[in-house]
Design a protein around this motif. Structure first.
Motif, PDB file in Angstrom:
ATOM      1  N   ALA A 186      -6.325 -16.789   9.308  1.00 47.79           N
ATOM      2  CA  ALA A 186      -7.449 -16.750  10.245  1.00 47.79           C
ATOM      3  C   ALA A 186      -7.029 -16.212  11.609  1.00 47.79           C
ATOM      4  O   ALA A 186      -7.842 -15.614  12.327  1.00 47.79           O
ATOM      5  CB  ALA A 186      -8.052 -18.147  10.396  1.00 47.79           C
ATOM      6  N   ALA A 187      -5.762 -16.413  11.955  1.00 46.25           N
ATOM      7  CA  ALA A 187      -5.248 -15.929  13.234  1.00 46.25           C
ATOM      8  C   ALA A 187      -4.826 -14.472  13.185  1.00 46.25           C
ATOM      9  O   ALA A 187      -4.500 -13.885  14.222  1.00 46.25           O
ATOM     10  CB  ALA A 187      -4.060 -16.794  13.664  1.00 46.25           C
ATOM     11  N   GLY A 188      -4.805 -13.880  11.982  1.00 49.83           N
ATOM     12  CA  GLY A 188      -4.305 -12.518  11.840  1.00 49.83           C
ATOM     13  C   GLY A 188      -2.800 -12.445  11.922  1.00 49.83           C
ATOM     14  O   GLY A 188      -2.230 -11.411  12.287  1.00 49.83           O
ATOM     15  N   MET A 189      -2.151 -13.531  11.541  1.00 54.63           N
ATOM     16  CA  MET A 189      -0.702 -13.651  11.640  1.00 54.63           C
ATOM     17  C   MET A 189      -0.098 -13.659  10.231  1.00 54.63           C
ATOM     18  O   MET A 189      -0.657 -14.254   9.320  1.00 54.63           O
ATOM     19  CB  MET A 189      -0.373 -14.965  12.369  1.00 54.63           C
ATOM     20  N   ARG A 190       1.021 -13.006  10.051  1.00 57.62           N
ATOM     21  CA  ARG A 190       1.700 -13.056   8.762  1.00 57.62           C
ATOM     22  C   ARG A 190       2.255 -14.458   8.525  1.00 57.62           C
ATOM     23  O   ARG A 190       2.468 -15.216   9.474  1.00 57.62           O
ATOM     24  CB  ARG A 190       2.815 -12.023   8.725  1.00 57.62           C
ATOM     25  N   SER A 191       2.492 -14.776   7.250  1.00 53.98           N
ATOM     26  CA  SER A 191       2.885 -16.151   6.929  1.00 53.98           C
ATOM     27  C   SER A 191       3.927 -16.190   5.829  1.00 53.98           C
ATOM     28  O   SER A 191       4.030 -15.287   5.001  1.00 53.98           O
ATOM     29  CB  SER A 191       1.660 -16.964   6.515  1.00 53.98           C
ATOM     30  N   VAL A 192       4.677 -17.285   5.840  1.00 57.40           N
ATOM     31  CA  VAL A 192       5.671 -17.581   4.816  1.00 57.40           C
ATOM     32  C   VAL A 192       5.354 -18.958   4.252  1.00 57.40           C
ATOM     33  O   VAL A 192       5.188 -19.928   5.008  1.00 57.40           O
ATOM     34  CB  VAL A 192       7.100 -17.585   5.390  1.00 57.40           C
ATOM     35  N   VAL A 193       5.276 -19.052   2.927  1.00 54.81           N
ATOM     36  CA  VAL A 193       5.072 -20.339   2.268  1.00 54.81           C
ATOM     37  C   VAL A 193       6.439 -20.978   2.035  1.00 54.81           C
ATOM     38  O   VAL A 193       7.286 -20.413   1.331  1.00 54.81           O
ATOM     39  CB  VAL A 193       4.336 -20.175   0.930  1.00 54.81           C
ATOM     40  N   ALA A 194       6.644 -22.145   2.640  1.00 58.62           N
ATOM     41  CA  ALA A 194       7.907 -22.871   2.498  1.00 58.62           C
ATOM     42  C   ALA A 194       7.846 -23.723   1.235  1.00 58.62           C
ATOM     43  O   ALA A 194       7.358 -24.856   1.249  1.00 58.62           O
ATOM     44  CB  ALA A 194       8.145 -23.738   3.730  1.00 58.62           C
ATOM     45  N   LEU A 195       8.333 -23.188   0.148  1.00 58.77           N
ATOM     46  CA  LEU A 195       8.239 -23.866  -1.144  1.00 58.77           C
ATOM     47  C   LEU A 195       9.117 -25.107  -1.229  1.00 58.77           C
ATOM     48  O   LEU A 195       8.971 -25.905  -2.152  1.00 58.77           O
ATOM     49  CB  LEU A 195       8.598 -22.894  -2.266  1.00 58.77           C
TER      50      LEU A 195
END
Length: 228
Positions: A186-195
């Protein structure tokens, strides 16, 4: 004819992290908290592994798991009791996940900055920083009650970027909960899923829409592994 060297990959200019389940394995502190509450009611301890999947969901979810007879309807006084008990257990048993300290050092050594955006109340998160040696290193701390909105709303992320004068395109958010990834999108920011973090058995992280799935913090030690 000279050959130009390929540019060296760099970390995002601002790496933002969730706290519980991403930077910090706080489940042991949370288990001690609910077991304080259970003891006052004459009940035995709740096993750590039963509570662990609920930690990223916050005080309400953990209280509901510890006291299933509430049927998910956790009254405000129970939330207050949880927070007061947690403040007594804060930082006593939890610790950064393996590889987190090296990850933060790598970001700093690259001249980049890192910060924390969590739904934990700010006063509790702020108490943790000196316990972890992060109070002078964390560029910004946004808690769940710092602003008018909390994750999954994008405001905490966009606010952090704005305060540090970094474009959202130059930020990446790392979190272990679906709300973290929704806030980043929603912020237009890239993301990393911390598994490596906390989640319930029915949750499917590949459906959250993150830009990168990371199995351990070690996966993020190299700048070229971050989403672009």
């Amino acid at each position: 004819m000279s050959v130009r060297a390929a540019p060296t990959a760099r970390f995002p200019r601002l790496a933002l992290f969730d706290l519980d389940g991403t930077l910090l394995d706080s489940a042991p502190d949370m288990a001690a908290t609910v077991n304080r509450m259970r003891a006052t009611r004459g009940r035995g301890p709740m096993p750590l592994e039963e509570l662990r999947p609920h930690v990223s969901r916050g005080a309400r979810a953990m209280s509901a798991a510890a006291f299933p007879e509430l049927g998910g309807e956790v009254p405000p006084e129970t939330i207050r009791e949880f927070l007061d008990a947690y403040e007594l257990e804060l930082g006593r048993s939890g610790a950064p996940f393996d590889g987190v300290e090296e990850l933060l050092r790598a970001i700093e050594d690259d001249g980049a900055r890192w910060g924390i955006v969590t739904n934990k109340p700010e006063y509790l998160a702020r108490q943790l920083l000196p316990m972890l040696g992060w109070q002078e290193r964390c560029a910004i701390l946004i808690g769940g009650d710092t602003l008018a909105q909390r994750k999954p709303h994008p405001l905490p992320l966009t606010h952090a970027a704005a305060v540090l004068d970094v474009e959202v395109e130059d930020c990446v958010y790392v979190g272990d909960d679906e709300r973290d990834i929704a806030a980043a999108r929603a912020a237009g920011m890239r993301s990393v899923v911390a598994l490596w973090g906390y989640r319930l058995p029915h949750e499917v992280p590949t459906e959250w829409g993150g830009d990168l799935m990371a199995e351990t913090p070690i996966d993020l030690h190299r700048a070229d592994r971050w989403p672009r």
